[in-house]
Design a protein around this motif. Structure first.
Motif: not given
Length: 392
Positions: A113-122, A125-128, A196-200, A246-248
């Protein structure tokens, strides 16, 4: 088409026996999807590819359907590569991947499996936590000077002004078009969606104003109280510090902490603003190329920001800490630390600038390696091309 160095690294990992999920993540418009396609071109294995960019596909049922297709392919060929692009669009994607991956492991199915995505939103989701011990991350950072020279024939000044977004490079001959791309494809989606999707966010206007002001002041120290005084909104220092985090995470702007052996002093220090790519500083300034590059003071802050962004990207990949330092009138632009090794960097950037801060820091913290960037020994271009070792 230019190929980033990590493409071959990921391809090599996918050629190994199936042990870990490979994840390419990073800020918007840094070429993650293109690099993933290039990875597949290096592999002599069948593949199943799917991008979860359409709203109707952003659910776990679609993920299971695509995964089942990959399993059928693997049953005929022995193994297959499953590329899941923009997977962060699925709510709770990591728990779904964990379940499917573990089932394949139990059934001895060779679906790699190879996954791509935005680091902020990944990361949101508590990836770790969800996939602990099951994945390996490759960061797709903003493009550096060497990559932009090779791919787009940039000069150093081109890179300082236009930055390291590959999609923006073909538009640089028309600055209005380039600015529109930067705004509409990177800044606005990141502020209006990713952050904005990171948190309200209770004060989205404050978040935007913080980015615009912080990017314009990149390379400079600015206290949270001073920021609040310049922003036309109410807030407090805790809110500002949180929004800057959040901006970081979204890959736009960071606030560097001041170096100190005392942890509390580091946490409560005024931040030094630092864009993750100099094009963001250019966009926030509203100045054209001749005005920005022709002003020694503004050009100096642009060079400092380029050095800082380069260090920030390398710190993510090479796992070192990045700070700045000041004590009274003595100041150092950047301090990097990895284990017991420590380097202090002063950036002259063509301006008359005293370097007594570097000497003061080295005297206070013996064993520190001192670097003066834009000196005869360490030119800016050489440093940004990776020709200067960061540690002794």
């Amino acid at each position: 088409m230019f190929e980033r160095s990590y493409v071959q690294t990921v391809a090599n990992r996918l050629q190994e026996p199936r042990t870990l999920i490979q994840i390419i993540m990073g800020p918007r418009q840094t070429g993650k999807s293109t690099s993933a396609a290039q990875v597949l071109s290096h592999l002599d294995l069948p593949s199943v590819e799917y991008s979860f960019d359409r709203p109707r596909d952003r659910n776990l049922a679609k993920l299971e359907e695509v995964w089942s297709h990959a399993r059928r392919t693997a049953s005929h060929s022995g193994s297959t590569i499953l590329l899941l692009d923009e997977l962060q669009n699925i709510p709770q994607w990591s728990s779904g991947v964990k379940s499917l991956w573990d089932e394949d492991t139990r059934q001895n199915r060779d679906v790699r499996v190879l996954i791509t995505g935005s680091s902020a939103l990944m990361l949101k989701s508590r990836l770790a936590e969800s996939l602990m011990g099951r994945f390996e991350v490759t960061y797709s950072t903003h493009w550096d000077l060497w990559e932009c020279m090779q791919a787009f024939d940039y000069t150093l000044d081109d890179f300082l002004y236009f930055g390291g977004y590959p999609g923006a490079a073909p538009r640089r001959t028309d600055e209005t078009r380039w600015f529109d791309y930067l705004t509409n494809s990177i800044i606005e989606p990141t502020l209006n969606k990713d952050a904005l999707e990171l948190e309200p966010i209770r004060k989205p206007a404050l978040l935007r104003a913080l980015f615009e002001l912080g990017a314009a002041f990149s390379g400079q120290e600015i206290s949270y109280r001073k920021l609040l005084g310049q922003l036309d909104d109410r807030g407090n220092t805790e809110t500002m510090a949180h929004y800057l985090e959040l901006l970081s995470e979204a890959g736009l702007l960071s606030g560097l902490k001041k170096f100190s052996p005392r942890l509390l002093e580091t946490k409560t220090s005024s931040p030094r603003m630092l864009v993750h790519d100099t094009s963001l500083m250019v966009a926030a300034s509203g100045e054209d190329r001749s005005a920005l590059l022709g002003n020694p003071d503004r050009y100096g802050h642009l060079v400092e920001s380029a050095i800082g962004a380069y260090l920030l990207a390398r710190s993510r990949k090479e796992h070192f800490d990045l700070f700045w330092w000041r004590d009274g009138s003595a100041e150092v632009d950047f301090v990097i630390r990895k284990g017991r090794r420590r380097t202090a960097l002063e950036v002259k950037s063509g301006r008359p600038k005293r370097t007594k801060g570097l000497g003061a820091f080295v005297n206070r913290y013996p064993g520190t390696y001192g670097l003066i960037i834009d000196s005869a020994e360490f030119p800016v271009e050489d440093f940004l091309l990776g020709k200067v070792p960061l540690f002794q």
